[in-house]
Design a protein around this motif. Structure first.
Motif, PDB file in Angstrom:
ATOM      1  N   ASP A 173       3.974   2.078 -11.330  1.00  0.00           N
ATOM      2  CA  ASP A 173       3.301   3.268 -10.810  1.00  0.00           C
ATOM      3  C   ASP A 173       4.323   4.376 -10.592  1.00  0.00           C
ATOM      4  N   SER A 219       0.854  -1.182   0.000  1.00  0.00           N
ATOM      5  CA  SER A 219       0.000   0.000   0.000  1.00  0.00           C
ATOM      6  C   SER A 219       0.895   1.239   0.000  1.00  0.00           C
ATOM      7  N   LEU A 220       0.276   2.341  -0.308  1.00  0.00           N
ATOM      8  CA  LEU A 220       0.992   3.612  -0.295  1.00  0.00           C
ATOM      9  C   LEU A 220       1.538   3.897   1.104  1.00  0.00           C
ATOM     10  N   SER A 221       0.765   3.575   2.129  1.00  0.00           N
ATOM     11  CA  SER A 221       1.250   3.869   3.481  1.00  0.00           C
ATOM     12  C   SER A 221       2.456   2.989   3.829  1.00  0.00           C
ATOM     13  N   SER A 248      -5.433   2.274   1.880  1.00  0.00           N
ATOM     14  CA  SER A 248      -6.167   1.394   0.960  1.00  0.00           C
ATOM     15  C   SER A 248      -5.612   1.428  -0.463  1.00  0.00           C
ATOM     16  N   LYS A 249      -4.761   2.421  -0.763  1.00  0.00           N
ATOM     17  CA  LYS A 249      -4.225   2.527  -2.118  1.00  0.00           C
ATOM     18  C   LYS A 249      -3.112   1.495  -2.319  1.00  0.00           C
ATOM     19  N   LEU A 265      -0.283  -0.227  -4.632  1.00  0.00           N
ATOM     20  CA  LEU A 265       0.543   0.179  -5.768  1.00  0.00           C
ATOM     21  C   LEU A 265       0.717  -0.967  -6.766  1.00  0.00           C
ATOM     22  N   LEU A 279      -6.587   7.908   2.288  1.00  0.00           N
ATOM     23  CA  LEU A 279      -6.630   6.780   1.333  1.00  0.00           C
ATOM     24  C   LEU A 279      -5.282   6.071   1.191  1.00  0.00           C
ATOM     25  N   TYR A 280      -4.264   6.555   1.914  1.00  0.00           N
ATOM     26  CA  TYR A 280      -2.920   5.965   1.794  1.00  0.00           C
ATOM     27  C   TYR A 280      -2.940   4.467   2.120  1.00  0.00           C
ATOM     28  N   LEU A 303       0.054  10.093  -7.120  1.00  0.00           N
ATOM     29  CA  LEU A 303       0.174   8.767  -7.719  1.00  0.00           C
ATOM     30  C   LEU A 303      -0.274   8.896  -9.170  1.00  0.00           C
ATOM     31  N   VAL A 310      -3.318  12.050  -3.852  1.00  0.00           N
ATOM     32  CA  VAL A 310      -4.068  11.059  -3.078  1.00  0.00           C
ATOM     33  C   VAL A 310      -4.339  11.644  -1.698  1.00  0.00           C
TER      34      VAL A 310
END
Ligand SMILES: [Zn+2]
Lengths: 263, 69
Positions: free
Chosen positions: B57, B18-20, B50-51, B53, B47-48, B38, B43
């Motif tokens: 990307d 994830s992004l986080s 749940s996003k 990658l 939402l970090y 992104l 973003v």
């Protein structure tokens, strides 16, 4: 233009993008620089030298010995003097033909609109997030173009807001929580980074006034002095921007508590 | 997985992250310290998590810089 003016500005008048017409535009223009510090110093010098006809400079602080490493508009014998006065003296000596307006005050939600409404272009050279956001918000409300910049340690960034284009809040919707991002006094700053970024800000003002080249609008320029890398990152106007988006939540200027200064 | 982070190609050991998680890998201690694009779109911070990658990307971390004087 007088003969001595033609000579003074000859090296830029010779540029096909500037010419006599561009010089007349510069002489008829006005730029407001918030902060006579690390960014403001080079920006002010170059704008005055280029013949921007009216320059406003605002700073509330006095010159401190720890400023001199980067705030090159102030000299050792200026220590203790108001920065707005110290800057005024240098700029007047550099170019006595132009008008320099001094504001010895802290920019806030009450005074900013009245000050910047009379200028063509605004330069953000302040050192704290509340004022950076305030400059953005006031400029967006008044449809004024402005140059944003920030510097820290060995790096810096700058971008230009043009009415209708992306604004600072499109990138950063709100200031970071206090204490999370260090200031220059806490984290340090190498002087020439301020020189590089402040000079780019002066260029943006000159380009805007003379309608030359491509502005850093909808783009963020980042500079890393350690790797000697410049990058530009495309910034899209954000439809959900809290101030310039489709449903803005910010509809008036607000003062945010300034972090106490630790000189 | 190959990602383009701040303009540079990087190979990340994980194949799904994830992004986080990426922020943690990149030593960004608090998500509020950066703004993240992104593939050219910002973003929202919430939402970090749940996003997720994908290969190739393009991630840009924009850092807050508050200095000026
Ligand atoms: Zn915006």
């Amino acid at each position: 233009m007088r003969n001595d003016e033609l000579l003074r500005y000859s090296r830029q008048i010779i540029l096909e993008q500037i010419g006599g017409t561009g010089q007349e535009k510069l002489l008829a223009s006005s730029v407001f620089v918030a902060g006579a510090g690390g960014l403001g110093a080079p920006a002010l010098y170059y704008l005055a030298a280029a013949g921007v006809g009216r320059i406003g400079v605002a700073d509330w602080d006095a010159v401190d010995i720890s400023n001199l490493q980067r705030q090159i508009i102030h000299f050792t014998d200026d220590i203790g003097k108001l920065k707005s006065d110290s800057a005024f003296e240098k700029l007047h000596r550099l170019n006595p033909d132009i008008k320099i307006e001094r504001f010895n005050l802290q920019i806030d939600a009450e005074n900013i609109s009245d000050i910047i409404k009379d200028y063509d272009f605004i330069i953000d050279g302040v050192d704290n997030f509340p004022t950076k956001f305030l400059i953005n918000d006031a400029a967006v409300f008044l449809n004024k173009p402005f140059s944003h910049a920030g510097i820290l340690r060995f790096s810096g960034q700058t971008f230009t807001h043009i009415p209708g284009g992306a604004c600072y809040r499109c990138m950063f919707p709100a200031p970071p929580p206090a204490g999370l991002v260090p200031t220059c006094s806490e984290a340090g700053i190498i002087g020439p980074v301020a020189g590089v970024i402040g000079s780019v800000q002066a260029l943006e003002a000159i380009k805007y006034i003379t309608e030359t080249g491509q502005l850093l609008s909808d783009r963020l320029l980042t500079f890393d002095a350690l790797t000697s890398e410049f990058r530009t990152i495309k910034i899209k106007h954000a439809n959900n921007c809290p101030i310039c988006g489709d449903n803005p939540t910010i509809t008036e200027l607000q003062n945010t508590e300034l972090p106490t200064c630790d000189i | 997985m190959k990602l383009i982070i701040n303009g540079k190609e990087e190979n990340i050991a994980e194949n799904e992250l994830s992004l986080s998680k990426l922020l943690t890998l990149k030593d960004v201690k608090f998500p509020q310290m950066v703004s993240v694009q992104l593939n050219g779109e910002f973003v929202k911070t919430d939402l970090y998590e749940s996003k997720i990658l994908k290969e190739n990307d393009n991630v840009e971390f924009l850092y807050f810089m508050g200095g000026g004087r």
